[in-house]
Motif scaffolding. Structure first.
Motif, PDB file in Angstrom:
ATOM      1  N   TYR A  14      36.922  48.151  48.015  1.00 11.79           N
ATOM      2  CA  TYR A  14      37.216  49.196  47.029  1.00 11.79           C
ATOM      3  C   TYR A  14      37.561  48.603  45.653  1.00 11.79           C
ATOM      4  O   TYR A  14      38.245  47.588  45.549  1.00 11.79           O
ATOM      5  CB  TYR A  14      38.393  50.049  47.517  1.00 11.79           C
ATOM      6  CG  TYR A  14      38.842  51.088  46.504  1.00 11.79           C
ATOM      7  CD1 TYR A  14      38.138  52.281  46.354  1.00 11.79           C
ATOM      8  CD2 TYR A  14      39.947  50.854  45.686  1.00 11.79           C
ATOM      9  CE1 TYR A  14      38.536  53.232  45.414  1.00 11.79           C
ATOM     10  CE2 TYR A  14      40.359  51.796  44.746  1.00 11.79           C
ATOM     11  CZ  TYR A  14      39.652  52.976  44.617  1.00 11.79           C
ATOM     12  OH  TYR A  14      40.042  53.904  43.688  1.00 11.79           O
ATOM     13  N   GLU A  41      40.291  36.177  37.612  1.00 13.94           N
ATOM     14  CA  GLU A  41      40.680  37.580  37.431  1.00 13.94           C
ATOM     15  C   GLU A  41      42.101  37.792  37.933  1.00 13.94           C
ATOM     16  O   GLU A  41      42.436  37.443  39.075  1.00 13.94           O
ATOM     17  CB  GLU A  41      39.731  38.525  38.184  1.00 13.94           C
ATOM     18  CG  GLU A  41      40.122  39.985  37.931  1.00 13.94           C
ATOM     19  CD  GLU A  41      39.130  41.010  38.476  1.00 13.94           C
ATOM     20  OE1 GLU A  41      38.385  40.677  39.405  1.00 13.94           O
ATOM     21  OE2 GLU A  41      39.131  42.147  37.966  1.00 13.94           O
ATOM     22  N   GLY A  43      44.785  40.427  39.081  1.00 10.37           N
ATOM     23  CA  GLY A  43      44.748  41.766  39.648  1.00 10.37           C
ATOM     24  C   GLY A  43      43.602  41.861  40.637  1.00 10.37           C
ATOM     25  O   GLY A  43      42.435  42.008  40.274  1.00 10.37           O
ATOM     26  N   LEU A  68      50.209  39.246  42.495  1.00  9.20           N
ATOM     27  CA  LEU A  68      51.599  39.054  42.910  1.00  9.20           C
ATOM     28  C   LEU A  68      51.754  39.419  44.389  1.00  9.20           C
ATOM     29  O   LEU A  68      52.691  38.975  45.068  1.00  9.20           O
ATOM     30  CB  LEU A  68      52.494  39.950  42.027  1.00  9.20           C
ATOM     31  CG  LEU A  68      53.991  39.802  42.106  1.00  9.20           C
ATOM     32  CD1 LEU A  68      54.435  38.355  41.944  1.00  9.20           C
ATOM     33  CD2 LEU A  68      54.652  40.628  40.995  1.00  9.20           C
ATOM     34  N   GLY A  85      51.170  34.866  42.390  1.00  7.55           N
ATOM     35  CA  GLY A  85      52.201  34.633  41.377  1.00  7.55           C
ATOM     36  C   GLY A  85      52.288  35.791  40.408  1.00  7.55           C
ATOM     37  O   GLY A  85      51.468  36.703  40.423  1.00  7.55           O
ATOM     38  N   ALA A  88      53.657  37.583  34.516  1.00  9.14           N
ATOM     39  CA  ALA A  88      54.651  37.678  33.452  1.00  9.14           C
ATOM     40  C   ALA A  88      55.573  36.456  33.427  1.00  9.14           C
ATOM     41  O   ALA A  88      56.488  36.379  32.607  1.00  9.14           O
ATOM     42  CB  ALA A  88      55.489  38.935  33.645  1.00  9.14           C
ATOM     43  N   ASP A 109      43.268  42.124  34.677  1.00  6.66           N
ATOM     44  CA  ASP A 109      43.322  43.500  35.201  1.00  6.66           C
ATOM     45  C   ASP A 109      44.529  43.609  36.130  1.00  6.66           C
ATOM     46  O   ASP A 109      44.450  44.143  37.219  1.00  6.66           O
ATOM     47  CB  ASP A 109      42.010  43.837  35.946  1.00  6.66           C
ATOM     48  CG  ASP A 109      41.978  45.299  36.417  1.00  6.66           C
ATOM     49  OD1 ASP A 109      42.680  46.128  35.815  1.00  6.66           O
ATOM     50  OD2 ASP A 109      41.257  45.595  37.390  1.00  6.66           O
ATOM     51  N   GLY A 110      45.651  43.040  35.651  1.00  3.83           N
ATOM     52  CA  GLY A 110      46.863  43.021  36.479  1.00  3.83           C
ATOM     53  C   GLY A 110      47.715  44.256  36.269  1.00  3.83           C
ATOM     54  O   GLY A 110      47.262  45.384  36.430  1.00  3.83           O
TER      55      GLY A 110
HETATM   56  C1  SAM Z   1      44.193  47.782  39.346  1.00  9.42           C
HETATM   57  S1  SAM Z   1      44.578  46.563  40.531  1.00  9.42           S
HETATM   58  C2  SAM Z   1      43.246  45.454  40.299  1.00  9.42           C
HETATM   59  C3  SAM Z   1      41.948  45.972  40.738  1.00  9.42           C
HETATM   60  C4  SAM Z   1      40.821  45.005  40.758  1.00  9.42           C
HETATM   61  N1  SAM Z   1      40.775  44.143  39.605  1.00  9.42           N
HETATM   62  C5  SAM Z   1      39.529  45.806  40.855  1.00  9.42           C
HETATM   63  O1  SAM Z   1      38.950  46.102  39.777  1.00  9.42           O
HETATM   64  O2  SAM Z   1      39.128  46.126  41.949  1.00  9.42           O
HETATM   65  C6  SAM Z   1      45.950  45.770  39.806  1.00  9.42           C
HETATM   66  C7  SAM Z   1      46.483  44.595  40.600  1.00  9.42           C
HETATM   67  O3  SAM Z   1      47.362  43.868  39.744  1.00  9.42           O
HETATM   68  C8  SAM Z   1      48.391  43.336  40.538  1.00  9.42           C
HETATM   69  N2  SAM Z   1      49.563  43.018  39.702  1.00  9.42           N
HETATM   70  C9  SAM Z   1      50.426  43.893  39.132  1.00  9.42           C
HETATM   71  N3  SAM Z   1      51.373  43.250  38.469  1.00  9.42           N
HETATM   72  C10 SAM Z   1      51.122  41.929  38.590  1.00  9.42           C
HETATM   73  C11 SAM Z   1      51.774  40.768  38.123  1.00  9.42           C
HETATM   74  N4  SAM Z   1      52.887  40.822  37.384  1.00  9.42           N
HETATM   75  N5  SAM Z   1      51.232  39.571  38.426  1.00  9.42           N
HETATM   76  C12 SAM Z   1      50.119  39.500  39.174  1.00  9.42           C
HETATM   77  N6  SAM Z   1      49.472  40.582  39.665  1.00  9.42           N
HETATM   78  C13 SAM Z   1      49.952  41.785  39.382  1.00  9.42           C
HETATM   79  C14 SAM Z   1      48.674  44.422  41.553  1.00  9.42           C
HETATM   80  O4  SAM Z   1      49.341  43.901  42.695  1.00  9.42           O
HETATM   81  C15 SAM Z   1      47.272  44.965  41.837  1.00  9.42           C
HETATM   82  O5  SAM Z   1      46.721  44.362  42.950  1.00  9.42           O
END
Ligand code: SAM
Length: 282
Positions: A14, A41, A43, A68, A85, A88, A109-110
């Motif tokens: 997904y 990437e 996220g 994370l 990790g 931020a 895209d996090g």
């Molecule tokens: C919108 S989803 C990413 C979707 C994916 N890129 C896609 O298009 O299918 C956002 C992701 O960012 C991660 N995330 C949120 N805050 C974060 C942080 N501070 N550091 C790393 N990852 C983070 C979330 O756990 C989540 O899995």
């Protein structure tokens, strides 16, 4: 149908993306296709986009996902490298780049929060290879109050990018500011709907931009009318009353000089700019 959309649709996991991103991605990322690049990437979510990138770039690409959420590690079995990790946290980035070295493309895209976006950007600039890029997705959060984004604010990534615009202009010696690490590395910034792309020079820029001339022999020293708009307008009004003012007289050049020295914005001009600005707010 765009090739990237096809890759998106056929991804076995997904993913959710704004539809305008696909055209932009195809435009800016095409140059890396079939090249041996390192693509990161932030996220991962369910992993859908990792598969999409793999099929879009073909198999020479090395894809590293960052999240994370430790669950994301499960995707390693599909051939992706996964780092767990907090984007931020500056220390996370230090250890990340120590382990993985310099990269070509960083896509954020996090979490889309100001501190996450800006820390990621600033901690990564030194680790992007020449001709690389940093792309930040979902920058509409710079204008969102809800969902914890607390914007618009002076701490948003869009506002931060404005400072980088100034840094880019430092390549021009006319503004008399020392180029810094950003001026030397980032050539341009592209703004799109909800996306910002920082484009890195093919070769780090070590010298200022310089003026060049063509056809030097034909140089004819044109008179620059840059500051003459007001002078010409007022002269016309005045001449309507008392007749033509002769060029090349002392009075003519004195009055013209006064106008040249006073080229700050008049109240009327300021009000016009405010009116234009208000149109942007509608
Ligand atoms: C919108 S989803 C990413 C979707 C994916 N890129 C896609 O298009 O299918 C956002 C992701 O960012 C991660 N995330 C949120 N805050 C974060 C942080 N501070 N550091 C790393 N990852 C983070 C979330 O756990 C989540 O899995």
């Amino acid at each position: 149908m765009s090739i990237l959309i096809k890759s998106f649709n056929k991804s076995p996991k997904y993913s959710i993306k704004w539809n305008n991103y696909f055209k932009v991605y195809e435009e800016i990322l095409n140059k890396y296709k079939n090249k041996k690049i390192k693509f990161v990437e932030i996220g991962i979510g369910d992993g859908g986009s990792l598969f999409m990138w793999k099929s879009f770039f073909k198999n020479k690409i090395e894809i590293i996902g960052i999240d994370l959420n430790p669950e994301a590690k499960k995707l390693e079995k599909f051939g992706f490298k996964i780092a767990i990790g907090d984007q931020a946290d500056p220390n996370f980035w230090k250890s990340f780049y120590k382990k993985y070295g310099k990269i070509d493309v960083l896509l954020d895209d996090g979490g889309h929060k100001n501190i996450q976006q800006i820390t990621t950007l600033m901690e990564s600039i030194d680790f992007i290879k020449p001709d690389g890029m940093i792309i930040i997705e979902d920058t509409h959060t710079s204008f969102m109050k809800k969902k914890g984004f607390k914007n618009p604010s002076k701490y948003s990534v869009v506002n931060f990018s404005n400072l980088i615009i100034e840094n880019i202009h430092r390549q021009n010696p006319s503004i008399n500011k020392k180029p810094n690490f950003i001026s030397r590395k980032i050539e341009s910034i592209s703004f799109y709907d909800s996306m910002i792309c920082f484009n890195f020079f093919k070769k780090e820029k070590k010298v200022y931009s310089k003026l060049i001339e063509n056809n030097k022999k034909l140089r004819n020293y044109f008179t620059d009318y840059r500051h003459d708009g007001d002078f010409i307008r007022i002269k016309k009004k005045f001449e309507g009353k008392i007749g033509k003012i002769k060029k090349n007289t002392l009075a003519y050049s004195l009055v013209r000089k006064i106008f040249h020295r006073n080229f700050y914005l008049s109240l009327k001009e300021k009000l016009r700019i405010i009116k234009y600005k208000n149109l942007l707010k509608k």
